[in-house]
Design an enzyme around this catalytic site. Structure first.
Site, mmCIF file in Angstrom:
data_model
loop_
_atom_site.group_PDB
_atom_site.id
_atom_site.type_symbol
_atom_site.label_atom_id
_atom_site.label_comp_id
_atom_site.label_asym_id
_atom_site.label_seq_id
_atom_site.Cartn_x
_atom_site.Cartn_y
_atom_site.Cartn_z
ATOM 1 C CE1 TYR A 225 42.046 40.716 41.292
ATOM 2 C CE2 TYR A 225 41.309 40.082 39.087
ATOM 3 C CZ TYR A 225 41.706 39.734 40.370
ATOM 4 O OH TYR A 225 41.766 38.415 40.738
ATOM 5 C CE LYS B 227 45.766 37.829 42.175
ATOM 6 N NZ LYS B 227 45.848 37.375 43.611
ATOM 7 C CB THR C 264 43.223 35.888 38.397
ATOM 8 O OG1 THR C 264 42.186 36.015 37.432
ATOM 9 C CG2 THR C 264 44.134 37.109 38.243
ATOM 10 C CG ASP C 265 41.034 33.463 34.052
ATOM 11 O OD1 ASP C 265 40.823 34.477 34.756
ATOM 12 O OD2 ASP C 265 40.106 32.797 33.552
ATOM 13 C CD GLU C 266 39.758 39.121 35.644
ATOM 14 O OE1 GLU C 266 40.086 40.310 35.573
ATOM 15 O OE2 GLU C 266 38.658 38.728 36.066
HETATM 16 P P1 NAD Z 1 37.604 37.987 48.098
HETATM 17 O O1 NAD Z 1 37.613 39.424 47.711
HETATM 18 O O2 NAD Z 1 36.314 37.286 48.317
HETATM 19 O O3 NAD Z 1 38.466 37.769 49.437
HETATM 20 C C1 NAD Z 1 39.684 38.417 49.651
HETATM 21 C C2 NAD Z 1 40.036 38.275 51.127
HETATM 22 O O4 NAD Z 1 41.293 38.919 51.340
HETATM 23 C C3 NAD Z 1 39.025 38.937 52.066
HETATM 24 O O5 NAD Z 1 38.741 38.081 53.142
HETATM 25 C C4 NAD Z 1 39.740 40.197 52.538
HETATM 26 O O6 NAD Z 1 39.344 40.612 53.829
HETATM 27 C C5 NAD Z 1 41.199 39.750 52.505
HETATM 28 N N1 NAD Z 1 42.125 40.859 52.337
HETATM 29 C C6 NAD Z 1 42.056 41.888 51.444
HETATM 30 N N2 NAD Z 1 43.089 42.743 51.618
HETATM 31 C C7 NAD Z 1 43.851 42.213 52.614
HETATM 32 C C8 NAD Z 1 45.067 42.608 53.229
HETATM 33 N N3 NAD Z 1 45.705 43.726 52.850
HETATM 34 N N4 NAD Z 1 45.572 41.840 54.212
HETATM 35 C C9 NAD Z 1 44.924 40.714 54.612
HETATM 36 N N5 NAD Z 1 43.760 40.304 54.076
HETATM 37 C C10 NAD Z 1 43.237 41.021 53.082
HETATM 38 O O7 NAD Z 1 38.483 37.254 46.987
HETATM 39 P P2 NAD Z 1 38.320 35.792 46.370
HETATM 40 O O8 NAD Z 1 37.357 35.852 45.256
HETATM 41 O O9 NAD Z 1 38.135 34.824 47.481
HETATM 42 O O10 NAD Z 1 39.778 35.612 45.727
HETATM 43 C C11 NAD Z 1 40.847 35.071 46.498
HETATM 44 C C12 NAD Z 1 42.084 35.010 45.622
HETATM 45 O O11 NAD Z 1 41.827 34.204 44.485
HETATM 46 C C13 NAD Z 1 42.507 36.389 45.088
HETATM 47 O O12 NAD Z 1 43.906 36.461 45.124
HETATM 48 C C14 NAD Z 1 41.993 36.396 43.646
HETATM 49 O O13 NAD Z 1 42.817 37.198 42.829
HETATM 50 C C15 NAD Z 1 42.106 34.929 43.291
HETATM 51 N N6 NAD Z 1 41.135 34.442 42.287
HETATM 52 C C16 NAD Z 1 39.797 34.636 42.437
HETATM 53 C C17 NAD Z 1 38.909 34.100 41.507
HETATM 54 C C18 NAD Z 1 37.410 34.263 41.652
HETATM 55 O O14 NAD Z 1 36.662 33.833 40.762
HETATM 56 N N7 NAD Z 1 36.900 34.859 42.712
HETATM 57 C C19 NAD Z 1 39.401 33.352 40.435
HETATM 58 C C20 NAD Z 1 40.784 33.185 40.310
HETATM 59 C C21 NAD Z 1 41.643 33.705 41.249
HETATM 60 O O1 DAU Z 2 38.699 35.159 35.907
HETATM 61 C C1 DAU Z 2 38.978 35.139 37.274
HETATM 62 C C2 DAU Z 2 38.427 36.393 37.909
HETATM 63 O O2 DAU Z 2 37.014 36.233 37.982
HETATM 64 C C3 DAU Z 2 39.008 36.666 39.292
HETATM 65 O O3 DAU Z 2 40.379 36.927 39.167
HETATM 66 C C4 DAU Z 2 38.314 37.886 39.935
HETATM 67 O O4 DAU Z 2 38.791 38.063 41.247
HETATM 68 C C5 DAU Z 2 36.822 37.608 39.969
HETATM 69 O O5 DAU Z 2 36.139 38.727 40.495
HETATM 70 C C6 DAU Z 2 36.306 37.298 38.562
HETATM 71 O O6 DAU Z 2 36.421 38.467 37.729
HETATM 72 P P1 DAU Z 2 35.267 38.883 36.703
HETATM 73 O O7 DAU Z 2 35.393 40.313 36.377
HETATM 74 O O8 DAU Z 2 35.208 37.915 35.566
HETATM 75 O O9 DAU Z 2 33.987 38.581 37.645
HETATM 76 P P2 DAU Z 2 32.600 39.348 37.867
HETATM 77 O O10 DAU Z 2 31.725 38.433 38.640
HETATM 78 O O11 DAU Z 2 32.790 40.747 38.363
HETATM 79 O O12 DAU Z 2 32.026 39.455 36.374
HETATM 80 C C7 DAU Z 2 31.834 38.286 35.583
HETATM 81 C C8 DAU Z 2 31.350 38.743 34.225
HETATM 82 O O13 DAU Z 2 30.010 39.247 34.344
HETATM 83 C C9 DAU Z 2 32.151 39.886 33.633
HETATM 84 O O14 DAU Z 2 32.217 39.707 32.228
HETATM 85 C C10 DAU Z 2 31.337 41.135 33.976
HETATM 86 C C11 DAU Z 2 29.916 40.622 33.960
HETATM 87 N N1 DAU Z 2 28.973 41.253 34.914
HETATM 88 C C12 DAU Z 2 29.353 41.362 36.216
HETATM 89 C C13 DAU Z 2 28.487 41.898 37.155
HETATM 90 C C14 DAU Z 2 28.897 42.052 38.603
HETATM 91 C C15 DAU Z 2 27.714 41.622 34.496
HETATM 92 O O15 DAU Z 2 27.375 41.487 33.298
HETATM 93 N N2 DAU Z 2 26.846 42.135 35.429
HETATM 94 C C16 DAU Z 2 27.192 42.289 36.733
HETATM 95 O O16 DAU Z 2 26.359 42.785 37.530
#
Ligand code: NAD
Ligand code: DAU
Length: 354
Positions: free
Chosen positions: A158, A162, A132-134
């Site tokens: 988190y 990562k 992730t970019d975080e």
């Molecule tokens: P998500 O939370 O929707 O899915 C995570 C999946 O991993 C789930 O299916 C869960 O059951 C599985 N999981 C969790 N713990 C596990 C374990 N111990 N063993 C096996 N499976 C397990 O997450 P996502 O949003 O799909 O993110 C996927 C990946 O991409 C993550 O590594 C996250 O850090 C990265 N990522 C997410 C975003 C985003 O915007 N969502 C952006 C950049 C990177």
């Molecule tokens: O940047 C990549 C990341 O993006 C991934 O690594 C994470 O797995 C993914 O969950 C996401 O993280 P964020 O914290 O940016 O996503 P989230 O959707 O939780 O929140 C997006 C932004 O919106 C953040 O600034 C918090 C804000 N927010 C979030 C929720 C759930 C609100 O203002 N209200 C809300 O109810």
């Protein structure tokens, strides 16, 4: 075949579906099915012999070793993680276990498997770590976007977990020669996104006549990418990325949260208007900020564009429209994931807004 971890989650399930739509190479999908994992995402693959689903933990070294021995994958694509920043603030333990310890055990199993491959197999094998970019921390208003060379400055449990996994992946390349690739992507939107995250939560709450919670002043900036573009970038890195390298992935789509919420409200006004004819934006509510909330993320995707020729297919506007339409067309999916454990969590976390 390839081994995918976390392939029942948001991005992992999109990746598995896109992978099998594009080619016939089978997928072994290892997922623990936490609250975020959902086999309904993969319902269209129920009778598809190219998809083998295994419920299990990436931290279970002997299970992973058995799977590697049995299926002999040419690559591991590692999505499995605890992914929600708010949850990591309430309970960091699971993040340490899965994102750090789990990734470590997966790397150990991969290393043992890889060491026993013949020379051609060793050279062809890839361990692609989805990150992730975080990990880069928070940008000021005028700072340049994150490049791969930016210092790691994670601010939440988190992102710290990562970051730790990214360092382990890097170390396994430098120390043992494991052919790893790491991708650091910005925020995704699209189908199958669990509604504890901003975009699906706003769509769900709007239609359920609930408040639309905006943390703090709502001026935090995220850089959005439609999930299919993230998946295509991962496929490209897997095919052509140089082992040991990291690649930032993003769509050059910086938006303030409040602007995203307003965009969603306007789309819903058009596509699914409120029964009383009033605008959804009236449901917006400013709530307490997230502790340690990163102010701005922005990805410089220049390296993957230059070196691997990848570009996103969607703009922010086209992607978010697809996302909204998908949620409106999949009310059953939303109803199922917003029951049970999910409800318990949102009640605890968001109280009246849930
Ligand atoms: P998500 O939370 O929707 O899915 C995570 C999946 O991993 C789930 O299916 C869960 O059951 C599985 N999981 C969790 N713990 C596990 C374990 N111990 N063993 C096996 N499976 C397990 O997450 P996502 O949003 O799909 O993110 C996927 C990946 O991409 C993550 O590594 C996250 O850090 C990265 N990522 C997410 C975003 C985003 O915007 N969502 C952006 C950049 C990177
Ligand atoms: O940047 C990549 C990341 O993006 C991934 O690594 C994470 O797995 C993914 O969950 C996401 O993280 P964020 O914290 O940016 O996503 P989230 O959707 O939780 O929140 C997006 C932004 O919106 C953040 O600034 C918090 C804000 N927010 C979030 C929720 C759930 C609100 O203002 N209200 C809300 O109810």
């Amino acid at each position: 075949m390839i081994l995918v971890t976390g392939g029942a989650g948001f991005i992992g399930s999109n990746f598995v579906l896109d992978w099998l739509a594009a080619a016939d190479e089978p997928v072994v999908n290892l997922d623990a099915l936490t609250y975020a994992g959902n086999l309904e995402n993969l319902a269209s693959l129920r009778d598809d012999p190219r998809h083998v689903f295994v419920r299990g933990d990436i931290g279970d070294g002997s299970l992973v070793a058995q799977l590697l021995h049995r299926y002999q994958p040419r690559a591991i694509v590692h999505f499995a993680a605890e992914s929600h920043v708010d949850r990591s603030i309430h309970g960091p333990e699971d993040f340490i276990q899965t994102n750090i310890v789990g990734s470590f055990r997966l790397l150990e199993a991969a290393r043992a498997y890889w060491r026993r491959l013949d020379d051609a197999g060793k050279a062809a094998f890839r361990f692609l770590h989805v990150s992730t970019d975080e990990v880069y921390g928070s940008l000021g208003k005028d700072d340049p976007a994150f490049a791969e060379t930016n210092r790691y400055e994670p601010n939440s449990p988190y992102s710290a977990s990562k970051a730790a996994s990214d360092h382990l992946v890097r170390a396994y390349h430098h120390t043992y020669g494991l052919p790893v690739l790491t991708t650091n992507c910005s925020n995704n939107d699209g189908p199958y996104h669990c509604p504890d995250k901003l975009i699906p939560r706003i769509i769900h709450n709007a239609r359920a006549e609930k408040l639309l919670p905006s943390y703090g002043d709502g001026q935090q900036i995220r850089d959005w990418l439609y999930v299919a573009d993230h998946c295509s970038a991962i496929r490209r890195v897997l095919a052509a990325g140089r082992p040991g390298e990291t690649y930032n992935i993003g769509g050059w789509n910086e938006k303030a949260n409040l602007d995203v919420v307003h965009t969603l409200c306007a789309m819903l006004d058009e596509l699914s208007p409120r029964a009383d004819g009033r605008p959804y934006r009236e449901q917006i509510s400013f709530v307490a900020d997230r502790p340690g909330h990163d102010r701005r993320y922005a990805i410089d995707a220049g390296k993957i564009e230059r070196e691997l020729g990848w570009k996103p297919a969607e703009t922010f506007a086209s992607g978010i429209r697809k996302t909204v339409r998908w949620y409106l067309d999949h009310q059953d999916w939303v109803a199922n994931v917003t029951s049970g454990a999910y409800r318990e969590w949102v009640g605890k976390q968001y109280g009246a807004c849930s």
